[in-house]
Design a protein around this motif. Sequence first.
Motif: not given
Lengths: 325, 468
Positions: A109-114, A262-268, A275-284, A295-299
């Motif tokens: 999911r890193m790549w769509p975020s980037l 790499f973490l992307g933008s949550l809201i955008l 399907p990036g890391l931002g939306s991954y985090t929000i879904d989680a 995991a995301m906090v640590f990363l």
Amino acid sequence: MIAYIVRRTLYAIPILIGVNLLTFVLFFVVNSPDDMARAHLGVKRVTQEAIEKWKAERGYDKPLIINEGAAGVGKITGTIFFEKSLALFAFEFGRADDGRSIGGEISARMWPSLAIAVPTLVIGLGVAISFALLLAFFRGSYIDLWGGVTCIIMMSVSGLFYIIGGQYLIGKLWHLVPISGYDAGVYGFKFIALPVVVGVIGGLGSGIRLYRTLFLEELGKDYVRTARAKGLSERRVLFTHVLKNAMIPILTGVVVILPTLFLGSLILESFFGIPGLGSYTIDAIQAQDFAIVRAMVFLGSVLYILGLLLTDISYTLVDPRVRLT
Amino acid sequence: MSFKFEPLWTDILIYLLLAVVIAFILIARRREHLRAPWREVMRSKMAMACLLLLLAYLAPALLDSIHFRPALADANNGRVDYSTEVLSVLDVVATPLRTRAEKTYSAPFTAYLYAKETVTRADGAQVREFPRLQFGGAHLQNPAAERGGDILLRSLRALLAGGMIWLLVCVLLIALLAWRAKNPFRLMFDDVVRGRTGIPWHVVLCTAGAIILFIAWSAALSGYYHILGTDKVGQDVFYAALKSIRTGLVIGTLTTLVTLPFAMLGVLAGYFRGWVDDIVQYIYTTLNSIPDVLLIAAAILMLQVHMANHPDQFDTIALRADVRLLFLCLILGITSWTGLARLLRGETLKLRELDYVQAAVALGAGHAVIIWRHLIPNVMHIVLITMVLSFSGLVLAEAVLSYVGVGVDPSTMSWGNMINSARLEMAREPMVWWLLLAAFVFMFTLVLAANLFSDKVRDAFDPRLRKL
């Protein structure tokens, strides 16, 4: 130089341990695994067996810090703290609630975020610097005054409205691009365009104001007076001398956030269905998937510390006067 | 009507904050070096207009912070029972708005519901049509023909009344100014109109006029129409937007109050240096390295789990929502004190080497005295600037956090929750736009006023920009 990098990396270790302890306390001590299981399975009418099963599936069925039942090294390794918290240092993120490997998801999911974050950063930087130069060039005039007011107005609009407005105008009314979605490769352009435009506009107000202040600060320095005394035109002073020197704080400011891109933008990402890391985090967060959030906090903190390190290094590269000791 | 005063946790903190502000004003009035920058702020037309607007926002928020439980009507044999519903003074003032709920969405100023319903006519025939609203425009016989004229007439009447009140306010204020300056009324009137007073009273009066006219207009029309429509469960959006003001202000101000004790660690670090400095720096680097949203999300998730497992600790919905709001302020404060602490540490490092601190040391003053009397008063301007500057960012952050699902409780009325619920209806045709409009207008005005005001405050207080 290498000695410096090594020492800074060593400094990072206590900070990461602190982050690790904090997440451990937050996720396992404040609420016991039993509490989490109950919150997940529904508070009322949940049997002890169901809780035990939930815990066993996720490996939460061990003691927190010291396993009295185990022998030898197992006293320490057979615990939640060792398996869930310390494992993060080896980037072993474990599995999410849906059974997928979190590490695998992150690298995919890193790549769509980037794809969203990098163009947004580059274009946003270019646009903001151009406008800031313009305002600095016309400083003290009505262009400067009303430009500043426009910036404040742009800063006063919530980012959510830029997204909603962009989706409505460009996507729904003008039908220029799809409202949301994602596709890798060249065809992805139409999906990326709108989030990037919205991201750039959303950050413009504060960016322009910040860079304008930086330019004005540079304009007050001695070398600017020297350049003027030599008879250089104001344009030449601003666009060659001041711009070059002001790029130092601007670029080092950017380097800090580079790793966190790499973490992307949550809201955008969640609004545009990327399907990036931002939306991954929000879904989680919305699904209360604690393993992913942990995991995301640590990363996130690893990347932030990396950003600080890169900033210090880039200072020496850009400005030879700074010596790392 | 008897009632039981029932202050919520955030209420108490708001009273505390108010007391601190009033005490600060009283102290600052007597000290020239504190008055000077404020005088500069007061002289700015923009700042005064913004200040008045902010005060206009403060009023409903304060009214909404006095909570009580009304007594139930059927008191049985002398024992009075109190309702479990916690009301605020604002709720009482806006009772018509609160109680006149429709079935579901309706557009602003309309007399019809948003969704079609099967209605049985008098002759027994069943038709699908947009039913009339229960309250909005209910006084009209034939809305299609009468509505425009009715709205216009009522608006004109309200604006006229508002104008009269405004004139009265103008006359009273100018008379007061004239009496204080011992000038004739005519002369003072002339000065005010031409803007020749120290504080730009003409700007104040114009802003006050706009605010009074808006209040008069909205008060007159919201009694007969839903001026910003209704939401999914038929609640008046104007009422929801008014209630959201308190949420926004609480997050914007209490968060900073929470930050203060933590930020003082920065002063300690700068003063003692050595191992104290190391520890404080370690704490704030660690906290800083966690992305804010993730830390907030983790903390709020844990609060949710705790609340789900201990329902007995939170007996009313209001209390539950309030604890979550307070916790949100706390966690926002914990994520945002680091910046202020770093600033204070740097400033203290500079200050502690200055002559007057050295003199205090030589005179035998203890650490506590030096910090309390000599250092803290001299870093207060940094605290103030940071507080004012961070306010608008926090109001905006609330909306984003509520969208992510880690903001205020879903039962708390807030602009973030309004945007969030409107977002789900974006695809509907015709679009449900009034929720977005209401949240946008209320938030934008507040944040813009706060931004412009804080700009002026920073200019007045920042010694780097001030030319002595």
